[in-house]
Structure formats: structure tokens, C-alpha cells
Write a protein that holds these residues in place. Structure first.
Motif, PDB file in Angstrom:
ATOM      1  N   HIS A  23    -117.786 -24.488  25.686  1.00 24.15           N
ATOM      2  CA  HIS A  23    -118.258 -23.573  24.638  1.00 24.15           C
ATOM      3  C   HIS A  23    -117.761 -24.018  23.264  1.00 24.15           C
ATOM      4  O   HIS A  23    -118.524 -24.042  22.298  1.00 24.15           O
ATOM      5  CB  HIS A  23    -117.803 -22.145  24.950  1.00 24.15           C
ATOM      6  CG  HIS A  23    -118.257 -21.138  23.951  1.00 24.15           C
ATOM      7  ND1 HIS A  23    -119.568 -20.751  23.821  1.00 24.15           N
ATOM      8  CD2 HIS A  23    -117.566 -20.437  23.018  1.00 24.15           C
ATOM      9  CE1 HIS A  23    -119.673 -19.866  22.850  1.00 24.15           C
ATOM     10  NE2 HIS A  23    -118.465 -19.658  22.349  1.00 24.15           N
ATOM     11  N   GLN A  24    -116.483 -24.384  23.183  1.00 21.08           N
ATOM     12  CA  GLN A  24    -115.918 -24.840  21.907  1.00 21.08           C
ATOM     13  C   GLN A  24    -116.621 -26.101  21.418  1.00 21.08           C
ATOM     14  O   GLN A  24    -116.935 -26.230  20.227  1.00 21.08           O
ATOM     15  CB  GLN A  24    -114.424 -25.117  22.047  1.00 21.08           C
ATOM     16  CG  GLN A  24    -113.579 -23.883  22.222  1.00 21.08           C
ATOM     17  CD  GLN A  24    -112.117 -24.221  22.502  1.00 21.08           C
ATOM     18  OE1 GLN A  24    -111.764 -25.366  22.774  1.00 21.08           O
ATOM     19  NE2 GLN A  24    -111.260 -23.207  22.459  1.00 21.08           N
ATOM     20  N   GLY A  28    -119.590 -27.046  17.921  1.00 24.08           N
ATOM     21  CA  GLY A  28    -119.575 -28.142  16.952  1.00 24.08           C
ATOM     22  C   GLY A  28    -118.711 -27.915  15.732  1.00 24.08           C
ATOM     23  O   GLY A  28    -118.850 -28.631  14.743  1.00 24.08           O
ATOM     24  N   SER A  29    -117.824 -26.953  15.768  1.00 24.03           N
ATOM     25  CA  SER A  29    -117.003 -26.656  14.594  1.00 24.03           C
ATOM     26  C   SER A  29    -115.615 -27.288  14.644  1.00 24.03           C
ATOM     27  O   SER A  29    -114.851 -27.165  13.687  1.00 24.03           O
ATOM     28  CB  SER A  29    -116.873 -25.138  14.428  1.00 24.03           C
ATOM     29  OG  SER A  29    -116.269 -24.579  15.571  1.00 24.03           O
ATOM     30  N   LYS A  37    -109.761 -34.447  21.830  1.00 24.85           N
ATOM     31  CA  LYS A  37    -108.671 -33.931  22.652  1.00 24.85           C
ATOM     32  C   LYS A  37    -109.221 -32.940  23.683  1.00 24.85           C
ATOM     33  O   LYS A  37    -108.847 -32.992  24.862  1.00 24.85           O
ATOM     34  CB  LYS A  37    -107.636 -33.243  21.748  1.00 24.85           C
ATOM     35  CG  LYS A  37    -106.412 -32.751  22.451  1.00 24.85           C
ATOM     36  CD  LYS A  37    -105.443 -32.153  21.421  1.00 24.85           C
ATOM     37  CE  LYS A  37    -104.263 -31.508  22.108  1.00 24.85           C
ATOM     38  NZ  LYS A  37    -103.368 -30.871  21.135  1.00 24.85           N
ATOM     39  N   GLN A  38    -110.112 -32.065  23.264  1.00 27.58           N
ATOM     40  CA  GLN A  38    -110.712 -31.094  24.171  1.00 27.58           C
ATOM     41  C   GLN A  38    -111.593 -31.786  25.217  1.00 27.58           C
ATOM     42  O   GLN A  38    -111.615 -31.398  26.374  1.00 27.58           O
ATOM     43  CB  GLN A  38    -111.524 -30.052  23.394  1.00 27.58           C
ATOM     44  CG  GLN A  38    -110.686 -29.127  22.550  1.00 27.58           C
ATOM     45  CD  GLN A  38    -109.851 -28.200  23.396  1.00 27.58           C
ATOM     46  OE1 GLN A  38    -108.938 -28.600  24.102  1.00 27.58           O
ATOM     47  NE2 GLN A  38    -110.175 -26.918  23.328  1.00 27.58           N
TER      48      GLN A  38
END
Length: 83
Positions: A23-24, A28-29, A37-38
């Protein structure tokens, strides 16, 4: 989250964490470094989830083998629509 911490998560918790990361990333922010890293964390979660599924499948095969008294492992066959 360290890799050893990931290994201790339940399968459901692993999926929840992975969904959060996806979701993060989809928003795209995140700055590039944080996104990388995510993404790396997500790869670790996917691998841990796959390993948990493989272990569950092996356990099912063992239980099926013990249940029918045969000497060979019985492959787990999910019903249609469960895959």
C-alpha cells in the motif's frame, strides 16, 4: 524489521505487513531510499511467507501419510478454486 523478526511472525502477520508495504509503495509518496528499503523488506516478507507455506504443506503431507499408513508421502492437492 530484521530478518530474524520476520521469521517469528505468523503467516497472517507476515501477510498484513506485506500488504502495508505494498500500500505504501503504491501511493508513490515515499522517497526513493525509503521505497527501496520497503521493497527489500517486502522481498524478505514474501520469502518468509513462502517458507511458511512450504512447511505447512510438508506437515500436511506427513499427516496424510501417517493417516493412511502408507510408506510414501501423499502430495497435498488443494481443491479447485482454492489456489
Amino acid at each position: 524489521m530484521a530478518s530474524k523478526k520476520i521469521d517469528r511472525l505468523s503467516f497472517d502477520a507476515t501477510l498484513e505487513e506485506l500488504e502495508t508495504i505494498v500500500h505504501q509503495l503504491e501511493q508513490g509518496s515515499l522517497p526513493l531510499e525509503e521505497a527501496l528499503k520497503q521493497f527489500e523488506q517486502g522481498i524478505h516478507l514474501v520469502r518468509a511467507g513462502q517458507q511458511k507455506l512450504e512447511q505447512a504443506e510438508q506437515k500436511i503431507q506427513l499427516l496424510l501419510t501417517q493417516a493412511d499408513g502408507s510408506e510414501h508421502a501423499v502430495p497435498f492437492q488443494p481443491e479447485q478454486g482454492e489456489e
